[in-house]
Design a protein around this motif. Structure first.
Motif, PDB file in Angstrom:
ATOM      1  N   THR A  81      29.650  70.705  54.759  1.00 40.26           N
ATOM      2  CA  THR A  81      28.711  69.818  54.083  1.00 40.26           C
ATOM      3  C   THR A  81      28.731  68.487  54.830  1.00 40.26           C
ATOM      4  OG1 THR A  81      30.409  68.978  52.580  1.00 40.26           O
ATOM      5  CG2 THR A  81      29.116  70.867  51.809  1.00 40.26           C
ATOM      6  N   LEU A  82      27.856  67.612  54.444  1.00 39.16           N
ATOM      7  CA  LEU A  82      27.864  66.246  54.950  1.00 39.16           C
ATOM      8  C   LEU A  82      27.881  65.303  53.755  1.00 39.16           C
ATOM      9  CD1 LEU A  82      25.202  66.450  57.804  1.00 39.16           C
ATOM     10  CD2 LEU A  82      27.629  66.010  58.105  1.00 39.16           C
ATOM     11  N   ASP A  83      28.398  64.116  53.967  1.00 42.92           N
ATOM     12  CA  ASP A  83      28.338  63.101  52.938  1.00 42.92           C
ATOM     13  C   ASP A  83      26.880  62.865  52.547  1.00 42.92           C
ATOM     14  OD1 ASP A  83      29.691  60.677  51.544  1.00 42.92           O
ATOM     15  OD2 ASP A  83      27.980  59.827  52.640  1.00 42.92           O
ATOM     16  N   ASP A  84      26.618  62.780  51.238  1.00 46.12           N
ATOM     17  CA  ASP A  84      25.237  62.649  50.775  1.00 46.12           C
ATOM     18  C   ASP A  84      24.540  61.418  51.351  1.00 46.12           C
ATOM     19  OD1 ASP A  84      25.778  64.898  49.314  1.00 46.12           O
ATOM     20  OD2 ASP A  84      25.139  64.077  47.383  1.00 46.12           O
ATOM     21  N   ALA A  85      25.259  60.305  51.434  1.00 42.03           N
ATOM     22  CA  ALA A  85      24.657  59.080  51.966  1.00 42.03           C
ATOM     23  C   ALA A  85      24.244  59.277  53.421  1.00 42.03           C
ATOM     24  CB  ALA A  85      25.634  57.909  51.841  1.00 42.03           C
TER      25      ALA A  85
END
Length: 493
Positions: free
Chosen positions: A121-125
């Protein structure tokens, strides 16, 4: 020659010779990249990237698009993303100098953050920042680039090109049998469904928007990075949603499915707001673009990996097939029955099923040169290939033609000539040290192939002899014996 051309271009662009030119590792394209360290003081950047490519039209297209979008991206954004600046182009169009965005790709951040199940995943920001930059490029920057818009459009013809790429460069290369007429009907139905996408939600389509083409720049620990966009020369006017799908379903990224769906929803919400399209229309279109992109990617992997034998693309095939399995499970292919059947078949192919083995596996093959070199599916590019055609051919005689190198009359024929024993011994003299080294260093795969005219007599005999030799001399190694033209695939006990 290329180094001299780059140095000459630097003199023209910056008024001085570079201090250093370093060749960078390549990726999937045939372009060559160099990092150029300046020797021209304050007149130019400390470093830049020199790109050298043989496709002049592609090079010029990249430079044209970069120039068209660079200022627009700066005007529209807040530093969230940048286009490379083009410092200069060679007169013949083979070389150009562009901004050096560094060495960190977004893919590097993704691969550093996988969980125990292999998902990422990636950080949402960070992800929302990616979407912001992409949407600026697709909509606002595109609209403000009058006179510099891409002349091509992603129309029905290009959809069919991508689908046929999958058919000819993946299905056929894998030896999958299909009903041509039924598959063509499915392709036409899918093309019609994709054509129903709302025109208002079209803009600049990056075409290959993936984490390899986003460079992490100007970041400090704890900051959300800005992005440098690269490799957009294939861009054209088309469905904006295609790019979001390309990113989220990138095979090697292996994003966690629930996170991926959440990020797709976030993109659709923003795209609908910017274009006035209905979210439900975009949502219905998404599985069709996932299907198209997955098939196009498999076509590319088939061509680059299975035909051109580039290991990176072979390694990526199982990841793309996982996306295809998910499409089948979710019912995205239910309206395309022949495509669904074939997709299920290729997903089950043994050659693409990860096969973990604790020690070195030596794959010994026989093959016919008339049918091409054997493909290596492990991703390491292959190994030894020995040409048996210099030996007297039993296949020239009617009594031996229906037989193979397994049969006693063929064995006697080859051994009485006195050639085959020396041939196998010489081959073993090269293979044995390699097997010993691979075992010692913990390597997992080695391929040893023997080819002859028909892949029936000489190569079969030699492969059998080599496989038995390795198994006896190196019991710690697994030995897999494959006679490609005979349809034999077995592990030696």
């Amino acid at each position: 020659m290329e180094i001299k051309e780059i140095a000459k271009l630097c003199v023209a662009a910056f008024g001085g010779e570079p201090k250093h030119i370093e060749r960078l590792a390549g990726a999937g394209s045939s372009r060559r990249y160099y990092r150029v360290t300046s020797g021209w003081g304050a007149e130019g950047p400390a470093t830049c990237i020199a790109t050298y490519g043989d496709d002049v039209a592609e090079n010029r297209r990249f430079c044209t698009l970069a120039r068209a979008f660079e200022r627009r991206m700066e005007d529209c954004g807040d530093g969230v993303c940048r286009m490379p600046h083009i410092y200069g182009e060679s007169a013949d169009g083979h070389c150009y100098l562009q901004t050096d965005f560094g060495d960190t790709q977004l893919l590097d951040l993704i691969q550093d953050g996988r969980n125990a199940d292999g998902y990422s995943t990636l950080d949402d920001a960070l992800m929302h920042r990616v979407w912001k930059g992409l949407l600026i490029l697709q909509t606002t920057a595109m609209a403000r680039s009058e006179g510099s818009r891409p002349e091509a459009a992603f129309d029905r013809r290009r959809v069919m090109w991508d689908l046929n790429y999958f058919k000819y460069d993946f299905l056929k290369v894998c030896g999958v049998t299909f009903d041509e007429a039924a598959l063509e009907e499915d392709f036409n139905r899918l093309a019609d469904d994709i054509g129903a996408y709302p025109a208002a939600a079209c803009g600049f389509m990056y075409r290959d928007f993936q984490s390899r083409n986003l460079m992490c720049i100007d970041s400090r620990p704890g900051d959300v990075p800005a992005w440098g966009f690269i490799d957009f020369q294939g861009g054209m006017r088309g469905p904006a949603l295609y790019d979001a799908v390309s990113f989220l379903w990138q095979a090697k990224a292996a994003f966690e499915p629930r996170w991926r769906q959440r990020m797709l929803e976030a993109y659709i919400e923003r795209l609908a707001m910017l274009t006035g399209c209905r979210e439900d229309e975009l949502r219905r279109a998404a599985p069709r673009f996932v299907t198209l992109r997955t098939l196009q990617v498999l076509g590319a992997y088939g061509f680059r990996g299975l035909i051109e034998h580039k290991a990176h693309f072979v390694e990526s095939i199982p990841h793309a097939l996982q996306n295809l399995r998910q499409l089948i499970e979710e019912g995205a292919l239910d309206d395309y029955p022949e495509l669904k059947r074939l997709s299920s078949e290729v997903c089950a192919l043994k050659i693409f099923t990860p096969d973990e083995h604790p020690t070195l596996r030596v794959e010994v093959l026989s093959f016919s040169y008339k049918k091409g070199y054997p493909v290596n599916f492990t991703g390491n590019g292959g190994g030894f290939v020995f040409d048996c055609r210099g030996m007297h051919n039993p296949g020239r005689y009617a009594e031996y033609r229906p037989l193979t190198g397994y049969d006693a009359p063929v064995k006697r024929f080859l051994e009485e000539q006195g050639e085959v024993q020396k041939f196998v011994a010489n081959a073993a003299g090269m293979v044995d040290p390699c097997v010993a080294t691979y075992l010692r260093r913990g390597f997992r795969n080695l391929q040893v192939a023997f080819g002859c005219t028909g892949g029936r007599h000489r190569s079969v005999y030699c492969a059998n002899a080599m496989a038995a030799h390795i198994k006896e001399l190196y019991p710690a190694a697994e030995v897999r014996l494959i006679h490609r033209e005979q349809g034999i695939d077995t592990m030696l006990d």
